[in-house]
Design a protein around this motif. Sequence first.
Motif, PDB file in Angstrom:
ATOM      1  N   LYS A 365       0.863  -1.209   0.011  1.00 50.71           N
ATOM      2  CA  LYS A 365      -0.104  -0.046   0.001  1.00 50.71           C
ATOM      3  C   LYS A 365       0.745   1.308   0.072  1.00 50.71           C
ATOM      4  O   LYS A 365       0.361   2.384   0.119  1.00 50.71           O
ATOM      5  N   THR A 366       2.066   1.145  -0.154  1.00 51.43           N
ATOM      6  CA  THR A 366       3.172   2.228  -0.142  1.00 51.43           C
ATOM      7  C   THR A 366       3.748   2.368  -1.501  1.00 51.43           C
ATOM      8  O   THR A 366       4.146   1.792  -2.218  1.00 51.43           O
ATOM      9  N   PRO A 367       3.303   3.602  -2.022  1.00 48.75           N
ATOM     10  CA  PRO A 367       3.552   4.088  -3.347  1.00 48.75           C
ATOM     11  C   PRO A 367       5.151   3.853  -3.740  1.00 48.75           C
ATOM     12  O   PRO A 367       6.043   4.250  -2.884  1.00 48.75           O
ATOM     13  N   GLY A 368       5.632   3.201  -4.607  1.00 50.32           N
ATOM     14  CA  GLY A 368       6.974   2.967  -5.017  1.00 50.32           C
ATOM     15  C   GLY A 368       7.578   1.723  -4.716  1.00 50.32           C
ATOM     16  O   GLY A 368       8.735   1.439  -4.846  1.00 50.32           O
ATOM     17  N   GLU A 369       6.773   0.936  -3.648  1.00 55.12           N
ATOM     18  CA  GLU A 369       7.296  -0.323  -2.844  1.00 55.12           C
ATOM     19  C   GLU A 369       6.372  -1.472  -3.332  1.00 55.12           C
ATOM     20  O   GLU A 369       5.337  -1.188  -3.526  1.00 55.12           O
ATOM     21  N   GLY A 370       7.353  -2.590  -3.362  1.00 53.69           N
ATOM     22  CA  GLY A 370       6.699  -3.859  -3.618  1.00 53.69           C
ATOM     23  C   GLY A 370       5.867  -3.992  -4.945  1.00 53.69           C
ATOM     24  O   GLY A 370       6.298  -3.361  -5.934  1.00 53.69           O
ATOM     25  N   GLN A 371       4.756  -4.811  -5.194  1.00 55.42           N
ATOM     26  CA  GLN A 371       4.199  -5.027  -6.161  1.00 55.42           C
ATOM     27  C   GLN A 371       2.670  -4.958  -6.221  1.00 55.42           C
ATOM     28  O   GLN A 371       2.029  -4.923  -5.000  1.00 55.42           O
ATOM     29  N   ALA A 372       2.277  -4.929  -7.299  1.00 57.07           N
ATOM     30  CA  ALA A 372       0.506  -4.864  -7.361  1.00 57.07           C
ATOM     31  C   ALA A 372       0.191  -5.867  -8.452  1.00 57.07           C
ATOM     32  O   ALA A 372       0.954  -6.119  -9.579  1.00 57.07           O
ATOM     33  N   ALA A 402       7.283   2.186 -10.426  1.00 56.61           N
ATOM     34  CA  ALA A 402       8.505   2.770 -10.617  1.00 56.61           C
ATOM     35  C   ALA A 402       9.595   1.976 -10.993  1.00 56.61           C
ATOM     36  O   ALA A 402      10.699   2.455 -11.569  1.00 56.61           O
ATOM     37  N   HIS A 403       9.417   0.596 -11.430  1.00 53.58           N
ATOM     38  CA  HIS A 403      10.604  -0.333 -11.822  1.00 53.58           C
ATOM     39  C   HIS A 403      10.211  -0.882 -13.286  1.00 53.58           C
ATOM     40  O   HIS A 403      10.879  -0.488 -14.204  1.00 53.58           O
ATOM     41  N   PHE A 404       9.287  -1.653 -13.297  1.00 59.17           N
ATOM     42  CA  PHE A 404       8.720  -2.134 -14.662  1.00 59.17           C
ATOM     43  C   PHE A 404       7.165  -2.732 -14.592  1.00 59.17           C
ATOM     44  O   PHE A 404       6.807  -2.945 -13.491  1.00 59.17           O
ATOM     45  N   TRP A 405       6.774  -2.852 -15.722  1.00 62.29           N
ATOM     46  CA  TRP A 405       5.468  -3.580 -15.649  1.00 62.29           C
ATOM     47  C   TRP A 405       5.353  -4.704 -16.658  1.00 62.29           C
ATOM     48  O   TRP A 405       6.003  -4.732 -17.587  1.00 62.29           O
ATOM     49  N   SER A 406       4.562  -5.544 -16.487  1.00 59.16           N
ATOM     50  CA  SER A 406       4.606  -6.727 -17.432  1.00 59.16           C
ATOM     51  C   SER A 406       3.052  -7.304 -17.454  1.00 59.16           C
ATOM     52  O   SER A 406       2.559  -7.192 -16.564  1.00 59.16           O
ATOM     53  N   LEU A 470      -1.727  -8.382 -14.818  1.00 63.23           N
ATOM     54  CA  LEU A 470      -0.730  -7.312 -15.072  1.00 63.23           C
ATOM     55  C   LEU A 470      -0.163  -7.012 -13.862  1.00 63.23           C
ATOM     56  O   LEU A 470      -0.419  -7.161 -12.583  1.00 63.23           O
ATOM     57  N   ARG A 471       1.174  -7.042 -13.758  1.00 66.12           N
ATOM     58  CA  ARG A 471       2.099  -6.867 -12.402  1.00 66.12           C
ATOM     59  C   ARG A 471       2.754  -5.348 -12.642  1.00 66.12           C
ATOM     60  O   ARG A 471       3.295  -4.948 -13.753  1.00 66.12           O
ATOM     61  N   LEU A 472       2.886  -4.746 -11.549  1.00 67.11           N
ATOM     62  CA  LEU A 472       3.439  -3.450 -11.488  1.00 67.11           C
ATOM     63  C   LEU A 472       4.384  -3.620 -10.351  1.00 67.11           C
ATOM     64  O   LEU A 472       4.013  -3.711  -9.218  1.00 67.11           O
ATOM     65  N   TYR A 473       5.842  -3.334 -10.532  1.00 66.60           N
ATOM     66  CA  TYR A 473       6.778  -3.317  -9.763  1.00 66.60           C
ATOM     67  C   TYR A 473       6.980  -1.956  -9.240  1.00 66.60           C
ATOM     68  O   TYR A 473       7.516  -1.036  -9.983  1.00 66.60           O
ATOM     69  N   GLY A 474       6.804  -1.818  -7.925  1.00 70.34           N
ATOM     70  CA  GLY A 474       6.929  -0.483  -7.279  1.00 70.34           C
ATOM     71  C   GLY A 474       5.574   0.556  -7.846  1.00 70.34           C
ATOM     72  O   GLY A 474       5.944   1.260  -8.451  1.00 70.34           O
ATOM     73  N   PRO A 475       4.589   0.026  -7.751  1.00 71.04           N
ATOM     74  CA  PRO A 475       3.434   0.607  -8.091  1.00 71.04           C
ATOM     75  C   PRO A 475       3.341   2.114  -7.390  1.00 71.04           C
ATOM     76  O   PRO A 475       3.607   2.312  -6.311  1.00 71.04           O
ATOM     77  N   THR A 476       2.874   3.030  -8.190  1.00 72.48           N
ATOM     78  CA  THR A 476       2.910   4.346  -7.897  1.00 72.48           C
ATOM     79  C   THR A 476       1.562   4.843  -7.612  1.00 72.48           C
ATOM     80  O   THR A 476       0.615   4.369  -7.614  1.00 72.48           O
TER      81      THR A 476
END
Length: 493
Positions: A365-372, A402-406, A470-476
């Motif tokens: 739940k922290t922008p820029g950290e973890g994944q979604a 913040a890092h990449f999406w796939s 859909l993966r978001l690495y470091g979701p903003t």
Amino acid sequence: MMKKNVLIVTGLVALFVTGCGTPNAPQQPEGNVVQTPFGPITMDGDVVAKSDIDKIYSELAFQQACQTYMWAIPLVSFAQWEYAQFNVMGAKSGDIVLYTGYENLIKILTANATTPYLVSFIDMAKDGAFIVELPAGSVAGGVTDMWQQETAVMGEMGAAKGQPAKYLLTPPEGKDADVKLPGYTPVKCHMNNTFLGLRILDPDPAKAKEIIAQIKIYPYSTRTKPAQNKVLTPPAGKDYLLGQPKGMNYWVRLHAIIQEEPVQERNMFYMAMLRNLGIEKGKPFNPTETQKKALLDGAKYGELMTQAVTFDKRFADIKHWSDRGWEYVITMDNAAQRTGTYEELMQRTAYFYEAVTFSAAMISKTPGEGQAYLGSYTDNSGAWLDGAKSYTLHIPANPPAAHFWSVTVYDSETRCLIVNDQKNADQSSRKDVVKNADGSVDLYFSPTTPAGKEKNWVQTVPGRHWFAYLRLYGPTEPYFDKSWKMDDVMEVK
């Protein structure tokens, strides 16, 4: 006075007898048949006829088998993976198996095709406590028990924040259960068998190789002179399974892992059901013919129930955008898989049927950290995604990562990377996808190559259904406030 009391008591007894017995209620005639979901049951007056008692017991066993099938999903999944590493790949406790590239990843449930996986199963009942040493670097992962409950977070999302770290893993009981080591972060494991999983997030293969070479996993008993880590890769040409097996093999694997682990209080009622089915701790697995039938039917129909709760989730607030079909893949609140008032049985069944491993970082739940993680199982009309049809997915500019999406495509039956002639199951910002003039991206999913769209295409297979993550690495922040919105997968007619 005594006579009066006796009369009162006698009257009350008569009242209670009359009320409890309801002698004036109409009696069911002998031979009356009650229609049930599992067939007609003959009644003998107001009780089940002796001739049909076995039918009731058979249905009870079947229902218990279905429910224990769903309950055991996360445990059996990891037990099978451990079995494959030890018995097919030749790994031993503490050895690392490196899964990287399409061919090595196609057996893992909903693997990310973009990053390498390092997996080690540790048997502390056999070897006692273990030490894990991680170097600095872009790594995510941690320690998880065989129920896939997170025990410790390591790497970028852990307390070390990607800096060098040392951990002492101790078993719940037995050898080395109480040992301590100054300078090492203590990790008290819930179970004797433990999963250590790491993903290398650094896109540079040379740096990834350097990180892998510096990881150390060894028994506490060899701490003064630890052996060099053994790193293996899955054997080419060998058939193996890293998800839940089907049929009787499901129960064979469940029985085996139960023998190796302490029974947790939360699982006692399910252990009672298993006992009725011929699976009991401390006893061999030798089910009767009646039990075998219940187990085989339970595995077959329990899986159908599990497919339903996985691919058509009916939890509250399951959709990320209310007017889109994209759903939260993970609906559990926490690593313990429980709330203050109930166990998250259906939530964990849905997730661990289609995936493996859970970490709090995966629902950051922290922008820029973890994944979604968001999943799409249907197209914009609500129909299952069909491998014989053609689809497109529009991804607006500036995906909130913040890092990449796939975007990764999985086979609905195996829940693994789709097996196709293209030997590719994903597209991502780490690949050479073609962008539109406004920075958006259009992806294509079809059995044949769409002309001029090869770089943005994932091949699907006729006769097979599929789903996508859909993966978001470091979701903003635009992901969390939902100001960035993606379309549904749309059929091209």
